[in-house]
Design a protein around this motif. Sequence first.
Motif, PDB file in Angstrom:
ATOM      1  N   ALA A  24      28.096  33.870  29.844  1.00  0.00           N
ATOM      2  CA  ALA A  24      29.049  32.520  29.811  1.00  0.00           C
ATOM      3  C   ALA A  24      30.406  33.089  29.414  1.00  0.00           C
ATOM      4  CB  ALA A  24      28.335  31.435  28.958  1.00  0.00           C
ATOM      5  N   ALA A  25      30.693  33.752  28.340  1.00  0.00           N
ATOM      6  CA  ALA A  25      31.853  34.033  27.841  1.00  0.00           C
ATOM      7  C   ALA A  25      32.570  35.235  28.467  1.00  0.00           C
ATOM      8  CB  ALA A  25      31.788  34.539  26.212  1.00  0.00           C
ATOM      9  N   PRO A  26      33.876  35.478  28.802  1.00  0.00           N
ATOM     10  CA  PRO A  26      34.255  36.577  29.429  1.00  0.00           C
ATOM     11  C   PRO A  26      33.704  37.930  29.068  1.00  0.00           C
ATOM     12  CG  PRO A  26      35.944  34.944  29.056  1.00  0.00           C
ATOM     13  CD  PRO A  26      34.580  34.540  28.372  1.00  0.00           C
ATOM     14  N   GLN A  27      33.440  38.775  29.936  1.00  0.00           N
ATOM     15  CA  GLN A  27      33.140  40.324  29.597  1.00  0.00           C
ATOM     16  C   GLN A  27      33.963  41.205  30.247  1.00  0.00           C
ATOM     17  OE1 GLN A  27      29.372  41.726  31.334  1.00  0.00           O
ATOM     18  NE2 GLN A  27      29.404  39.507  32.113  1.00  0.00           N
ATOM     19  N   ARG A  28      34.150  42.327  29.902  1.00  0.00           N
ATOM     20  CA  ARG A  28      34.915  43.341  30.521  1.00  0.00           C
ATOM     21  C   ARG A  28      34.251  43.917  31.605  1.00  0.00           C
ATOM     22  NH1 ARG A  28      36.328  48.312  27.654  1.00  0.00           N
ATOM     23  NH2 ARG A  28      34.064  48.439  27.274  1.00  0.00           N
ATOM     24  N   VAL A  29      35.223  43.818  32.860  1.00  0.00           N
ATOM     25  CA  VAL A  29      34.712  44.366  34.259  1.00  0.00           C
ATOM     26  C   VAL A  29      35.639  45.241  34.793  1.00  0.00           C
ATOM     27  CG1 VAL A  29      34.117  43.714  36.375  1.00  0.00           C
ATOM     28  CG2 VAL A  29      33.240  42.051  34.625  1.00  0.00           C
ATOM     29  N   ARG A  30      35.178  46.559  35.181  1.00  0.00           N
ATOM     30  CA  ARG A  30      35.930  47.720  35.806  1.00  0.00           C
ATOM     31  C   ARG A  30      35.902  47.365  37.285  1.00  0.00           C
ATOM     32  NH1 ARG A  30      33.738  52.617  34.571  1.00  0.00           N
ATOM     33  NH2 ARG A  30      34.935  52.497  32.586  1.00  0.00           N
ATOM     34  N   LEU A  31      37.168  47.287  38.114  1.00  0.00           N
ATOM     35  CA  LEU A  31      37.288  47.064  39.537  1.00  0.00           C
ATOM     36  C   LEU A  31      37.863  48.262  39.902  1.00  0.00           C
ATOM     37  CD1 LEU A  31      37.860  43.352  39.444  1.00  0.00           C
ATOM     38  CD2 LEU A  31      35.911  44.459  40.318  1.00  0.00           C
ATOM     39  N   SER A  32      37.455  49.007  40.900  1.00  0.00           N
ATOM     40  CA  SER A  32      37.979  50.092  41.604  1.00  0.00           C
ATOM     41  C   SER A  32      38.028  49.618  43.476  1.00  0.00           C
ATOM     42  CB  SER A  32      37.316  51.417  41.362  1.00  0.00           C
ATOM     43  OG  SER A  32      37.619  51.933  40.056  1.00  0.00           O
ATOM     44  N   VAL A  33      39.158  50.070  43.868  1.00  0.00           N
ATOM     45  CA  VAL A  33      39.270  49.640  45.319  1.00  0.00           C
ATOM     46  C   VAL A  33      39.827  50.714  46.163  1.00  0.00           C
ATOM     47  CG1 VAL A  33      40.292  47.805  46.846  1.00  0.00           C
ATOM     48  CG2 VAL A  33      39.803  47.187  44.770  1.00  0.00           C
ATOM     49  N   ARG A  34      39.406  51.214  46.962  1.00  0.00           N
ATOM     50  CA  ARG A  34      39.702  52.153  48.190  1.00  0.00           C
ATOM     51  C   ARG A  34      40.013  51.569  49.347  1.00  0.00           C
ATOM     52  NH1 ARG A  34      40.169  57.784  48.659  1.00  0.00           N
ATOM     53  NH2 ARG A  34      40.190  58.289  50.830  1.00  0.00           N
ATOM     54  N   MET A  35      41.535  51.351  49.828  1.00  0.00           N
ATOM     55  CA  MET A  35      41.587  50.965  51.056  1.00  0.00           C
ATOM     56  C   MET A  35      42.125  51.911  52.150  1.00  0.00           C
ATOM     57  SD  MET A  35      43.453  47.595  50.019  1.00  0.00           S
ATOM     58  CE  MET A  35      44.476  48.266  48.561  1.00  0.00           C
ATOM     59  N   THR A  36      41.644  52.058  53.402  1.00  0.00           N
ATOM     60  CA  THR A  36      42.034  52.918  54.359  1.00  0.00           C
ATOM     61  C   THR A  36      42.985  51.936  55.125  1.00  0.00           C
ATOM     62  OG1 THR A  36      39.974  54.060  54.146  1.00  0.00           O
ATOM     63  CG2 THR A  36      41.490  54.260  56.187  1.00  0.00           C
ATOM     64  N   LEU A  37      43.899  52.351  55.418  1.00  0.00           N
ATOM     65  CA  LEU A  37      45.186  51.634  56.209  1.00  0.00           C
ATOM     66  C   LEU A  37      45.561  52.515  57.354  1.00  0.00           C
ATOM     67  CD1 LEU A  37      45.905  51.089  52.825  1.00  0.00           C
ATOM     68  CD2 LEU A  37      47.176  49.345  54.206  1.00  0.00           C
TER      69      LEU A  37
END
Length: 116
Positions: A24-37
């Motif tokens: 319920a409390a905020p936690q650390r989250v790692r986000l990675s994104v790869r976009m092909t344009l």
Amino acid sequence: MADYAIIIDDLIVAMRLGIHPHEAAPQRVRLSVRMTLSYPRAPGADRIDEVMDYDAVREGILALAAHGFALQETLVDAVAALCLADERVVEAQVRSTKLDVYPDATVGCEVVRRRG
């Protein structure tokens, strides 16, 4: 046509993500994104208006994280949809990883979404 990959890697945010009471409390989250344009032509003038401004994607991710999610699947789908909102993006690969759920492992989810 000129194809490029834009990568936003290891963006760590504190957010509510999960279904368990201890999440319920905020936690650390790692986000990675790869976009092909796909651009109509290679950028020749060395100006931002010729390419995607990835600052807007990063800010959009931060705004999504501020709302929180129950499931990693809905989080990565929302980020992929954000990326694909730019018509030049033909594919978005998004990964989320909860960093602190377990003392001996991280837990993540990844999705690949393509235009059309």
